[in-house]
Write a protein that holds these residues in place. Structure first.
Motif, PDB file in Angstrom:
ATOM      1  N   ARG A  94     -32.474   0.291  12.169  1.00 49.53           N
ATOM      2  CA  ARG A  94     -33.015  -0.783  11.348  1.00 49.53           C
ATOM      3  C   ARG A  94     -34.022  -1.608  12.164  1.00 49.53           C
ATOM      4  O   ARG A  94     -33.984  -1.628  13.392  1.00 49.53           O
ATOM      5  N   GLU A 152     -34.192  -7.024   9.414  1.00 43.97           N
ATOM      6  CA  GLU A 152     -32.998  -6.639   8.652  1.00 43.97           C
ATOM      7  C   GLU A 152     -31.738  -6.919   9.450  1.00 43.97           C
ATOM      8  O   GLU A 152     -30.757  -7.475   8.924  1.00 43.97           O
ATOM      9  N   GLU A 193     -31.185 -10.775   9.737  1.00 40.65           N
ATOM     10  CA  GLU A 193     -30.733 -11.412   8.496  1.00 40.65           C
ATOM     11  C   GLU A 193     -29.284 -11.040   8.184  1.00 40.65           C
ATOM     12  O   GLU A 193     -28.490 -11.885   7.754  1.00 40.65           O
ATOM     13  N   ARG A 194     -28.920  -9.789   8.403  1.00 34.90           N
ATOM     14  CA  ARG A 194     -27.534  -9.364   8.151  1.00 34.90           C
ATOM     15  C   ARG A 194     -26.555 -10.110   9.040  1.00 34.90           C
ATOM     16  O   ARG A 194     -25.443 -10.431   8.624  1.00 34.90           O
ATOM     17  N   GLY A 212     -37.014   0.096  15.617  1.00 37.51           N
ATOM     18  CA  GLY A 212     -37.245  -0.292  14.231  1.00 37.51           C
ATOM     19  C   GLY A 212     -38.696  -0.157  13.830  1.00 37.51           C
ATOM     20  O   GLY A 212     -39.016   0.085  12.660  1.00 37.51           O
ATOM     21  N   GLU A 243     -33.222  -4.149  18.272  1.00 31.09           N
ATOM     22  CA  GLU A 243     -33.540  -2.801  17.813  1.00 31.09           C
ATOM     23  C   GLU A 243     -33.036  -1.726  18.772  1.00 31.09           C
ATOM     24  O   GLU A 243     -32.645  -0.644  18.341  1.00 31.09           O
ATOM     25  N   GLN A 248     -28.729  -1.836  18.734  1.00 30.66           N
ATOM     26  CA  GLN A 248     -28.014  -1.888  17.453  1.00 30.66           C
ATOM     27  C   GLN A 248     -26.995  -0.755  17.356  1.00 30.66           C
ATOM     28  O   GLN A 248     -27.140   0.295  17.983  1.00 30.66           O
ATOM     29  N   GLY A 308     -24.088  -2.114  12.167  1.00 28.68           N
ATOM     30  CA  GLY A 308     -24.978  -3.259  11.988  1.00 28.68           C
ATOM     31  C   GLY A 308     -24.816  -4.354  13.028  1.00 28.68           C
ATOM     32  O   GLY A 308     -25.598  -5.306  13.051  1.00 28.68           O
TER      33      GLY A 308
END
Length: 514
Positions: free
Chosen positions: A195, A199, A202-203, A405, A459, A462, A466
């Motif tokens: 991801r 993303e 924010e998650r 990402g 990135e 990760q 998540g």
């Protein structure tokens, strides 16, 4: 003026140049009243205005080097980005020759004026003739003074924009010609589609960029919870590392005069400048710093470092502000933003062997490599080509980290050897044991540009679920080995322009009862 320029004339005009040394700094100079007139359509120079107000000595530009081989200077300018072209260099040399001729005539007349005074005292019978000659000298001086001021304004407004000389090993051309010097580490491998940092952020509740147009505008962001902790951890990790290597910490002003920016090789008044200017009606010629380099250079401006203290290694952590132009690239995310925190290295070296600043640049690049290796990133070191150097750099190395990402490398740091470019404009000198003054060399390098480091870490580290693994070296500063979703709920947007907007609360009912 450019049409009448010739190589021979340029070399003839250099005689007086070679005598210019920092020792001339001790000669008294008249303080001129500042005006805001920019004659001959010349661009405004905050640094020259700063000098005319009497705050600093005139920049001692190395014109002897340019006059010794003007065509080499033309070729150097043509190979770099910027507004100046070959004809501008020729005009600068012509202006310098005229200015030196006027200065020489003024010096000669001043000497005649003193000699006439001595004659009047010694030979009273010749009083009338000496007095008449004195009137002629004073009249000529009154004519030459304004001419000198006008030539100086024309000369400095152009010459201060000349770029530094270029290291002979620098690749020629645009960014596509950058030379890969070294690859460090391996690209991370995933058994899932990686991801992007937005993303992920924010998650995990780390980054907020949405619904900020009415708060702080385009290209702004908030870091919350683990995002804010990650910023502090990166800054503290980097500062600890550099303080252990003998760097002197410094806090710097975020607001600085245009003269300091120009002395560093930046143009705050240029068209589409990345420098934010404050309201000129309230704060004339004050600007927000886009890098800690400007603040540190301002600290050394108009000062001499004792040679026994060289080289001086300084580090600062500051907030940087840049009016990034809207190129259509990186319009979202933390890669290209208007404000960010950065840890900056800055070095001041002697110029005895001519190798000191080159060695410090290599030292700074080695420190960058060590920091990024400990953060377990894959990156490459680039020797940047002529069009990517910027005016002050003699040589520049960039480091680009692999960002999964984005599926590409992205710049996370740079380091530049500015030789005596900044010190000649800002009067940064060092003092030998015999008390003679000499121009220092300056070197700067990014130790940690926080947003891009956050991009790289999120990135690169990760996981499939998540969450993000914290690099081992950073864990003592972050306080955990994993960045996970927080226990608190994300805020719910209740502003305008949304479907199914919840009703606003009505007026509160009055209290009941006794």
């Amino acid at each position: 003026m450019a049409a009448s320029f010739s190589l021979a004339a340029a070399r003839r005009g250099c005689g007086a140049l070679c005598a210019l040394t920092p020792a001339l700094r001790h000669c008294p100079r008249p303080v001129l009243a500042l005006t805001h007139r920019h004659s001959h359509g010349a661009p405004r120079s905050s640094l020259y205005e700063h000098v005319r107000e009497g705050y600093s000595d005139k920049p001692d530009l190395n014109m002897s080097h340019i006059c010794a081989d003007p065509e080499a200077a033309v070729a150097n300018v043509e190979s770099r980005k910027g507004e100046l072209r070959g004809d501008d260099v020729r005009q600068i040399v012509s202006l310098w020759q005229q200015l030196e001729a006027v200065r020489a005539e003024i010096s000669s007349l001043e000497e005649q004026k003193r000699a006439i005074g001595d004659t009047v005292k010694a030979l009273l019978p010749a009083y009338s003739a000496a007095r008449q000659r004195g009137r002629e000298v004073r009249r000529r001086l009154s004519e030459l003074g304004p001419k000198q001021n006008d030539l100086e304004e024309q000369f400095y407004s152009k010459a201060l924009r000349l770029p530094n000389g270029t290291h002979p090993d620098v690749p020629h051309g645009d960014e596509s010609q950058a030379r890969v010097v070294e690859l460090v580490g391996q690209k991370p491998k995933f058994d899932f589609k990686p991801r992007g940092h937005v993303e992920l952020g924010e998650r995990l509740g780390l980054i907020r960029q949405r619904h900020l147009s009415h708060v702080s505008g385009h290209r702004s962001y908030y870091l919350r919870g683990g995002g804010a902790r990650l910023q502090m951890a990166l800054q503290n990790f980097t500062l600890d590392k550099l303080l252990k290597r003998g760097f002197i910490p410094l806090t710097v002003p975020d607001i600085l005069k245009g003269a300091v920016f120009e002395g560093c090789g930046m143009q705050p008044h240029a068209h589409r400048s990345q420098v934010y200017a404050l309201d000129p009606t309230r704060s004339p010629d004050l600007n927000l710093a886009g890098t800690g380099e400007v603040g540190i250079a301002g600290f050394f401006m108009d000062h001499a470092v004792n040679c026994t203290d060289l080289p001086v290694r300084t580090v600062c952590s500051s907030t940087c502000y840049r009016a990034e132009t809207d190129t259509g690239r990186e319009t979202w995310g933390l890669y290209r933003v208007h404000h960010f925190n950065k840890v900056e290295m800055f070095g001041v070296t002697a110029d005895e062997s001519g190798l000191e600043s080159a060695q410090m640049l290599q030292e700074f690049v080695n420190l960058q490599k060590e920091l990024f290796t400990e953060l377990e990133l894959h990156f490459r070191v680039l020797d940047m080509p002529t069009q990517e150097l910027g005016p002050p750099a003699h040589r520049k190395f960039d480091i680009e980290a692999w960002m999964p990402g984005r599926n590409s490398y992205g710049e996370i740091s740079s380091g530049s050897n500015c030789t005596d470019y900044q010190s000649r404009r800002l009067n940064i000198l060092y003092e030998r044991e015999d008390q003679s003054l000499h121009y220092a060399h300056t070197v700067n390098a990014t130790a940690c540009a926080v947003p891009r480091m956050i991009v790289s870490i999120l990135e690169t580290h990760q996981t499939k679920d998540g969450s993000v693994r914290v690099p081992t070296a950073l864990q003592p500063y972050f306080g955990s080995d994993l960045i996970q979703k927080p226990s608190y709920s994300p805020l719910r947007y209740i502003g305008p322009n949304q479907p199914n907007k919840p009703p606003r609360p009505g007026p509160r009912a009055p209290p009941t009862g006794p």
